[in-house]
Design a protein around this motif. Structure first.
Motif, PDB file in Angstrom:
ATOM      1  N   SER A  57      -4.704   3.245  14.875  1.00 19.64           N
ATOM      2  CA  SER A  57      -5.683   3.469  13.810  1.00 19.64           C
ATOM      3  C   SER A  57      -5.158   2.988  12.459  1.00 19.64           C
ATOM      4  N   CYS A  58      -3.923   3.318  12.133  1.00 20.06           N
ATOM      5  CA  CYS A  58      -3.346   2.898  10.844  1.00 20.06           C
ATOM      6  C   CYS A  58      -3.132   1.399  10.777  1.00 20.06           C
ATOM      7  N   MET A 101      -8.262   1.272  10.514  1.00 28.65           N
ATOM      8  CA  MET A 101      -8.484   1.605   9.103  1.00 28.65           C
ATOM      9  C   MET A 101      -8.516   0.375   8.191  1.00 28.65           C
ATOM     10  N   PRO A 102      -7.617  -0.607   8.318  1.00 29.30           N
ATOM     11  CA  PRO A 102      -7.748  -1.795   7.458  1.00 29.30           C
ATOM     12  C   PRO A 102      -9.073  -2.527   7.655  1.00 29.30           C
ATOM     13  N   PHE A 158     -11.906  -1.203   8.788  1.00 29.51           N
ATOM     14  CA  PHE A 158     -12.960  -0.333   8.264  1.00 29.51           C
ATOM     15  C   PHE A 158     -13.009  -0.382   6.736  1.00 29.51           C
ATOM     16  N   LEU A 159     -11.861  -0.334   6.085  1.00 33.49           N
ATOM     17  CA  LEU A 159     -11.843  -0.368   4.619  1.00 33.49           C
ATOM     18  C   LEU A 159     -12.308  -1.713   4.073  1.00 33.49           C
ATOM     19  N   LEU A 160     -11.939  -2.805   4.730  1.00 34.92           N
ATOM     20  CA  LEU A 160     -12.425  -4.119   4.312  1.00 34.92           C
ATOM     21  C   LEU A 160     -13.941  -4.195   4.479  1.00 34.92           C
ATOM     22  N   LEU A 163     -16.024  -1.672   4.461  1.00 30.01           N
ATOM     23  CA  LEU A 163     -16.597  -0.783   3.439  1.00 30.01           C
ATOM     24  C   LEU A 163     -16.617  -1.454   2.072  1.00 30.01           C
ATOM     25  N   LEU A 164     -15.557  -2.165   1.717  1.00 23.90           N
ATOM     26  CA  LEU A 164     -15.516  -2.872   0.438  1.00 23.90           C
ATOM     27  C   LEU A 164     -16.584  -3.955   0.370  1.00 23.90           C
ATOM     28  N   SER A 192     -20.035  -2.360   0.143  1.00 25.46           N
ATOM     29  CA  SER A 192     -20.226  -1.748  -1.177  1.00 25.46           C
ATOM     30  C   SER A 192     -20.528  -2.786  -2.241  1.00 25.46           C
TER      31      SER A 192
END
Length: 140
Positions: free
Chosen positions: A13-14, A18-19, A21-23, A25-26, A29
């Motif tokens: 996950s780490c 997560m990377p 997912f965060l990309l 999300l950015l 957004s």
């Protein structure tokens, strides 16, 4: 640090989920950004500008520092990126009891080895914790 390896789900996950997912999300957004409103009231442009300034206060120093470090190095861009993202020779965990398990900065993993390390939590059979190489020898 914990005295035991992290569970495979946490490592995976780490390292991957997560990377990504965060990309995602950015990107979503930024793509779906609309000026802030409260009911039918739309905030003035200067309020939005102040918000962006607060955001930039936390991001711009990171970008500037990374750029400065890249400019200070010598060589090709690839070589400068490799040198700039490697820990320094004197880096180690603050607690001396934790020095043994951390990966030596003299060791470089291929992409395949990095994926296997993040999935399994173990290095290959050729790994030794006492291999400390000088930064100049690691680039060749």
């Amino acid at each position: 640090m914990l005295g035991r390896p992290l569970p495979a789900l946490i490592r995976f996950s780490c390292a991957f989920i997560m990377p990504i997912f965060l990309l995602f999300l950015l990107i979503v957004s930024v793509y779906t950004y609309r000026p802030p409103t409260l009911g039918s009231y739309t905030y003035p442009v200067y309020a939005t500008a102040i918000g962006w300034c607060f955001f930039m206060l936390s991001v711009v120093p990171i970008i500037l520092y990374a750029g400065r470090e890249l400019l200070r190095q010598k060589g090709s861009l690839k070589k400068r990126l490799m040198v700039s993202t490697r820990p320094t020779i004197d880096w180690s965990p603050a607690c001396q009891d934790q020095n043994l398990p951390f990966i030596s900065h003299g060791d470089r993993l291929s992409f395949r080895e990095l994926i296997l390390f993040n999935l399994c939590g173990k290095r290959g059979k050729n790994y030794s914790t006492d291999s400390q190489k000088e930064p100049e020898t690691m680039l060749s």
